[in-house]
Design an enzyme around this catalytic site. Sequence first.
Site, PDB file in Angstrom:
ATOM      1  N   THR A 179      -5.888  22.873  70.782  1.00 12.36           N
ATOM      2  CA  THR A 179      -5.417  24.358  70.803  1.00 12.36           C
ATOM      3  C   THR A 179      -6.488  24.987  69.653  1.00 12.36           C
ATOM      4  O   THR A 179      -7.086  24.326  68.997  1.00 12.36           O
ATOM      5  CB  THR A 179      -3.914  24.284  70.444  1.00 12.36           C
ATOM      6  OG1 THR A 179      -3.986  23.867  69.005  1.00 12.36           O
ATOM      7  CG2 THR A 179      -3.173  23.788  71.501  1.00 12.36           C
ATOM      8  N   GLY A 180      -6.593  26.315  69.886  1.00  8.53           N
ATOM      9  CA  GLY A 180      -7.356  27.189  68.951  1.00  8.53           C
ATOM     10  C   GLY A 180      -8.864  26.635  68.826  1.00  8.53           C
ATOM     11  O   GLY A 180      -9.337  26.152  67.805  1.00  8.53           O
ATOM     12  N   SER A 181      -9.466  26.213  70.152  1.00  8.67           N
ATOM     13  CA  SER A 181     -10.661  25.593  70.033  1.00  8.67           C
ATOM     14  C   SER A 181     -11.956  26.406  70.424  1.00  8.67           C
ATOM     15  O   SER A 181     -12.918  25.854  70.651  1.00  8.67           O
ATOM     16  CB  SER A 181     -10.696  24.449  71.009  1.00  8.67           C
ATOM     17  OG  SER A 181     -10.149  24.691  72.099  1.00  8.67           O
ATOM     18  N   THR A 182     -11.788  27.854  70.191  1.00  7.02           N
ATOM     19  CA  THR A 182     -12.953  28.290  70.635  1.00  7.02           C
ATOM     20  C   THR A 182     -13.935  28.404  69.378  1.00  7.02           C
ATOM     21  O   THR A 182     -15.117  28.923  69.748  1.00  7.02           O
ATOM     22  CB  THR A 182     -12.629  30.014  71.145  1.00  7.02           C
ATOM     23  OG1 THR A 182     -11.900  30.376  69.898  1.00  7.02           O
ATOM     24  CG2 THR A 182     -11.619  29.754  72.243  1.00  7.02           C
ATOM     25  N   GLY A 224     -14.788  26.821  65.168  1.00  9.16           N
ATOM     26  CA  GLY A 224     -14.257  25.975  64.022  1.00  9.16           C
ATOM     27  C   GLY A 224     -14.134  24.648  64.345  1.00  9.16           C
ATOM     28  O   GLY A 224     -14.934  24.019  65.093  1.00  9.16           O
ATOM     29  N   ILE A 225     -13.170  24.032  63.514  1.00  8.10           N
ATOM     30  CA  ILE A 225     -12.805  22.720  63.784  1.00  8.10           C
ATOM     31  C   ILE A 225     -12.301  22.434  65.069  1.00  8.10           C
ATOM     32  O   ILE A 225     -12.562  21.173  65.641  1.00  8.10           O
ATOM     33  CB  ILE A 225     -11.860  22.228  62.703  1.00  8.10           C
ATOM     34  CG1 ILE A 225     -12.100  22.223  61.210  1.00  8.10           C
ATOM     35  CG2 ILE A 225     -11.216  20.838  63.079  1.00  8.10           C
ATOM     36  CD1 ILE A 225     -11.334  22.185  60.052  1.00  8.10           C
ATOM     37  N   GLY A 226     -11.627  23.453  65.657  1.00 10.12           N
ATOM     38  CA  GLY A 226     -11.022  22.834  67.053  1.00 10.12           C
ATOM     39  C   GLY A 226     -12.311  22.977  68.130  1.00 10.12           C
ATOM     40  O   GLY A 226     -12.536  21.889  68.781  1.00 10.12           O
ATOM     41  N   SER A 279      -3.692  20.039  56.176  1.00 11.61           N
ATOM     42  CA  SER A 279      -4.808  20.459  54.992  1.00 11.61           C
ATOM     43  C   SER A 279      -4.503  19.690  53.742  1.00 11.61           C
ATOM     44  O   SER A 279      -3.388  19.308  53.552  1.00 11.61           O
ATOM     45  CB  SER A 279      -4.706  21.986  55.049  1.00 11.61           C
ATOM     46  OG  SER A 279      -5.456  22.495  53.870  1.00 11.61           O
ATOM     47  N   TYR A 316       1.046  29.344  53.243  1.00 17.56           N
ATOM     48  CA  TYR A 316      -0.058  28.792  53.970  1.00 17.56           C
ATOM     49  C   TYR A 316       0.218  26.886  53.741  1.00 17.56           C
ATOM     50  O   TYR A 316       0.253  26.172  54.475  1.00 17.56           O
ATOM     51  CB  TYR A 316      -1.524  28.900  53.700  1.00 17.56           C
ATOM     52  CG  TYR A 316      -2.533  27.841  54.579  1.00 17.56           C
ATOM     53  CD1 TYR A 316      -2.702  28.034  55.766  1.00 17.56           C
ATOM     54  CD2 TYR A 316      -3.151  26.856  53.566  1.00 17.56           C
ATOM     55  CE1 TYR A 316      -3.639  27.070  56.295  1.00 17.56           C
ATOM     56  CE2 TYR A 316      -4.112  25.980  54.369  1.00 17.56           C
ATOM     57  CZ  TYR A 316      -4.349  26.130  55.556  1.00 17.56           C
ATOM     58  OH  TYR A 316      -5.102  25.232  55.989  1.00 17.56           O
TER      59      TYR A 316
END
Length: 265
Positions: free
Chosen positions: A13-16, A18-20, A141, A154
């Site tokens: 998820t959220g893989s467009t 950065g870390i993803g 994190s 956060y």
Amino acid sequence: MQINLTGKIAVVTGSTKGIGFATAKGLLEAGAAVVINGRTAEAVDAAIAVLKKQQPQADVQGVVADLSDARGCEALTQAVAHCDILVNNAGIFGPLDFFETDDAIWQQYFDVNVMSGVRLARHYLPAMAKAQWGRVIFLSSESAFNIPADMIHYGMSKTACTSIARGLAKRMAGTGVTVNSVLPGPTMSEGVAQMLQEQSVQSGLSLEQVGTEFVKAHRPSSVIQRMATTEEVANMIVYACSMQASATSGAALRVDGGVVDSIAP
């Protein structure tokens, strides 16, 4: 050690970016079929195009879904009913003083950073258990243990992710499914680079140099004394998703550069 995930389906998820994105790339390189997820078709298509250019034979598809609510999570699970590997990477971050953080922001961080992973794990884990193999990663994190004074909202969400991963690992005991959290430290993702861009322009220093100065000033306990790359974090995630990591479950796997000043994991 050669990681081979041929025949496995991974949802990141959220893989467009950065870390993803780095994780999706690493899983593809290991032979997995990967589902890219993002909030817009443009971002998903762009990420897939880059991956296809790098790995023309890669088995990669995209699902556009905003995971900040139950409807978005359902859209993803309807598009991809089953997976062998789930990497709950989608998340948001940003500094804000506690006394300026209203209820809506607390709720937003909980919904995006915590409940997206809860909802997806609730859907995918039963079939993994039935198959007697599966891997689930919650992106936490170092802020889960080292709560930032300027990002308490956060830090709370990341402590929750670590807690959920540990509890789920116990819940899945004996099924062949492992559940772990991965705890990056300061990492030069696109979001962090954007945050540091103005300082880079004003100082005349490169982003890497500004990142190093940030770590020394705000995370002085760092052992590596620099920001990690997204690839360095992804390496840990890919390993935790591998066959070789079968005895690692319920762990909080730190890729924090030694920021958390503890000899315990």
